[in-house]
Design an enzyme around this catalytic site. Structure first.
Site, PDB file in Angstrom:
ATOM      1  N   LYS A 177       0.871  -1.184   0.000  1.00  0.00           N
ATOM      2  CA  LYS A 177       0.000   0.000   0.000  1.00  0.00           C
ATOM      3  C   LYS A 177       0.907   1.233   0.000  1.00  0.00           C
ATOM      4  O   LYS A 177       1.452   1.614   1.038  1.00  0.00           O
ATOM      5  CB  LYS A 177      -0.891  -0.030   1.254  1.00  0.00           C
ATOM      6  N   GLU A 251       9.904   2.212  10.510  1.00  0.00           N
ATOM      7  CA  GLU A 251      10.905   3.249  10.208  1.00  0.00           C
ATOM      8  C   GLU A 251      10.142   4.564  10.247  1.00  0.00           C
ATOM      9  O   GLU A 251       9.242   4.778   9.424  1.00  0.00           O
ATOM     10  CB  GLU A 251      11.488   3.045   8.807  1.00  0.00           C
ATOM     11  N   CYS A 285      13.760  11.680   5.594  1.00  0.00           N
ATOM     12  CA  CYS A 285      13.749  11.316   7.013  1.00  0.00           C
ATOM     13  C   CYS A 285      15.087  11.629   7.650  1.00  0.00           C
ATOM     14  O   CYS A 285      15.168  11.847   8.851  1.00  0.00           O
ATOM     15  CB  CYS A 285      13.403   9.849   7.180  1.00  0.00           C
ATOM     16  N   GLU A 386       9.597  17.217  14.089  1.00  0.00           N
ATOM     17  CA  GLU A 386       9.986  17.036  12.688  1.00  0.00           C
ATOM     18  C   GLU A 386       9.185  18.009  11.819  1.00  0.00           C
ATOM     19  O   GLU A 386       7.961  18.020  11.866  1.00  0.00           O
ATOM     20  CB  GLU A 386       9.700  15.601  12.254  1.00  0.00           C
TER      21      GLU A 386
END
Ligand code: NAD
Length: 496
Positions: A177, A251, A285, A386
């Site tokens: 997905k 992750e 990331c 973030e």
């Protein structure tokens, strides 16, 4: 003849099919705002169909010897090489990063596929002496079953390859997905697997957003969920998997820091941190989001970085002269804007950037200027959360020890770097920084596929992708004892 690159349907059981409910999701070019295509906005029925097909395909796939499975993966790598430019162009159109970077994204998938295909002839277990006479003992890797794979949009070919290719070499079947922002390039990658000869049902694609992702996570037929995305979503995925005893590999986010000591080579620092902070429009990331500078270097680092940021050519990623593309979506740009406003209200100084930009001819794109914030302090939200955009904050640190503490003083632990000519400081940083990846005299981005990739604390849950460690996610150990003594020998008891 080569298959068409653009597919806009699900891929289930070896066929390209429409979603059952008929709902559709647009894929938008972030440089222009134009709709590139529409794909199924899949729901639980589509997911269920894909998982059932993958379950049926599993016995046949795992029965194929791993070296033969790997032959299909070598063909996949070769096809990726021949399709690299087409995939890169589609990726730039669908998620915005510049062509040099989308070529790099496909190259990463090529590297990963060759590397992991080589494991088809290894997949080493080991033999070891038994404590009993006439008894053999060894261990092998066993596949898990059907693996659910959920990915973000920022590396729309590389990240799926980190998961799908090791899953396949280990003998699992897959339901994939992808992110709702990048379904077309995901489908193009799956079409390459199809063309390489992956049998029907072994890799299935279900496009869609949160609903499709949640249906996949909650499906009873999965042996593993392998997730890459934000920490917020990932922790929720983990909780749902834990409640049912399903393995999960995560992750997640990062808040990556680069330490610049007074003795650093500032030309190198400027090149490396411009690339780390603004490459992929800051949407990596591992992007550098915090620069921790000791007092002597502070002024020069801010000045040089700001000058470079101001000079970056922002525009369409298809234009060879462009150095930074748009954000992936209006929502992502709005998020960046909110963080810059927050930074201002927290008392930071916007040295450069801090506003939307509209390159000529691309007024409908989701562009934002490369932004440097100075006067950032460690407890501020802009120093802790973030941002995932072209914004970097500079934090002045009095000493090396303070810089190490600040580096470690966030909930994430993906990547960090240090710039210094002092080997002792560099080695201490390597030892004391608590991240999964540490660079010396290099920015925070640039991982290679044959080393483990992943992070500590809220960046992950202890697993690693890349390297041989990826095999540990997609297989489990089976220990085998063969007693040929012809009598009962009880371990730990019959010692004479
Ligand atoms: P996201 O968490 O919003 O979405 C990731 C994926 O999860 C998408 O496919 C999404 O559709 C799906 N999803 C959303 N809600 C779900 C739910 N309730 N159940 C199941 N699936 C669901 O992240 P994003 O915006 O696509 O990507 C950006 C994030 O990814 C950043 O935080 C970035 O740091 C992280 N990231 C991490 C790594 C890494 O290796 N550590 C690599 C790339 C990106």
């Amino acid at each position: 003849m080569a298959a068409p690159l653009v597919r806009d349907r699900n891929f289930i059981g070896g066929r390209w099919v429409d979603g059952t409910a008929g709902a559709r999701l647009p894929s938008t070019n972030p440089a222009t705002g134009e709709v590139l295509g529409v794909v199924p906005d899949s729901g639980p029925q589509d997911v269920d169909r894909a998982v059932r097909v993958a379950t049926e395909a599993w016995p046949g796939w795992r029965a194929i010897p791993a070296p033969r499975r790997a032959e299909i993966l070598f063909r996949t790598a070769e096809l990726l090489v021949s399709r690299k430019e087409d995939l890169a162009r589609l990726m730039t159109q669908e998620m915005g990063k510049i062509l040099a970077e989308t070529r790099g994204d496909v190259q990463e998938a090529i590297d990963m596929t060759y590397f992991v295909a080589g494991e088809g002839r290894r997949l080493h277990g080991y033999t070891t002496p038994s404590e009993m006479p006439r008894k053999a003992a060894y261990c092998v890797r066993a596949p898990l079953g059907v693996v659910g794979i959920i990915t973000p949009w920022n590396f729309p070919v590389a990240i799926p390859s980190w998961k799908i290719i090791p899953a396949l070499v280990c003998g699992n079947t897959v339901v994939f997905k992808p992110a709702p922002e990048t379904p077309l390039v995901a489908a193009a990658f799956v079409a390459v697997l199809e063309e390489a000869g992956v049998p029907p049902g072994v890799v299935n694609l279900v496009t869609g957003g949160d609903q499709a992702g949640a249906a996949l996570v909650d499906h009873a037929g999965l042996a593993l969920v392998s997730f890459t995305g934000s920490t917020e979503v990932g922790l929720g995925v983990a909780a749902r998997c834990a409640a049912r005893g399903v393995r999960v590999s995560l992750e997640m986010g990062g808040k990556n820091a680069a330490i610049v000591l007074d003795d650093a080579d500032l030309d190198l620092v400027t090149d490396a941190l411009t690339w780390s902070a603004f490459g992929t429009t800051g949407q990596r990331c591992t992007a550098c989001s915090r620069i921790l500078v000791t007092p002597h270097a502070h002024g020069a680092v801010v000045e040089r970085l700001a000058a470079r940021a101001a000079s970056l050519r922002v525009g369409s990623g298809l234009n060879a002269a462009t150095e930074m593309g748009p954000l992936v979506s209006e929502a992502q740009r709005a998020r960046v804007e909110q963080y810059v406003a927050l930074g201002r209200s927290e008392g930071t100084r916007v040295v450069v950037g801090g506003a939307r930009v509209a390159p000529t001819g691309f007024e409908h794109g989701f562009f934002y200027a490369p932004t440097v914030l100075d006067g950032v302090r460690p407890p501020m939200r802009v120093a802790q959360e973030e941002i995932f955009g072209p914004v970097v904050g500079v934090i002045r640190c009095a000493t090396f020890d303070e810089a190490i503490d600040v580096t470690n003083g966030v909930r994430y632990g993906l990547s960090a770097s240090i710039f210094t000519r002092d080997v002792s400081a560099a080695m201490r940083a390597v030892e004391e920084i608590r991240t999964g990846i540490v660079y010396v005299n290099h920015g925070t981005i640039g991982a290679e596929v044959h080393l483990p990739f992943g992070g500590t604390r809220h960046t992950g849950n202890g697993h690693r992708e890349g390297g041989l460690q990826a095999l540990d996610v997609f297989s489990e150990w089976k220990s085998i004892y063969i007693d040929y003594s012809g009598r009962l020998q009880r371990a730990q008891i019959d010692r004479e």
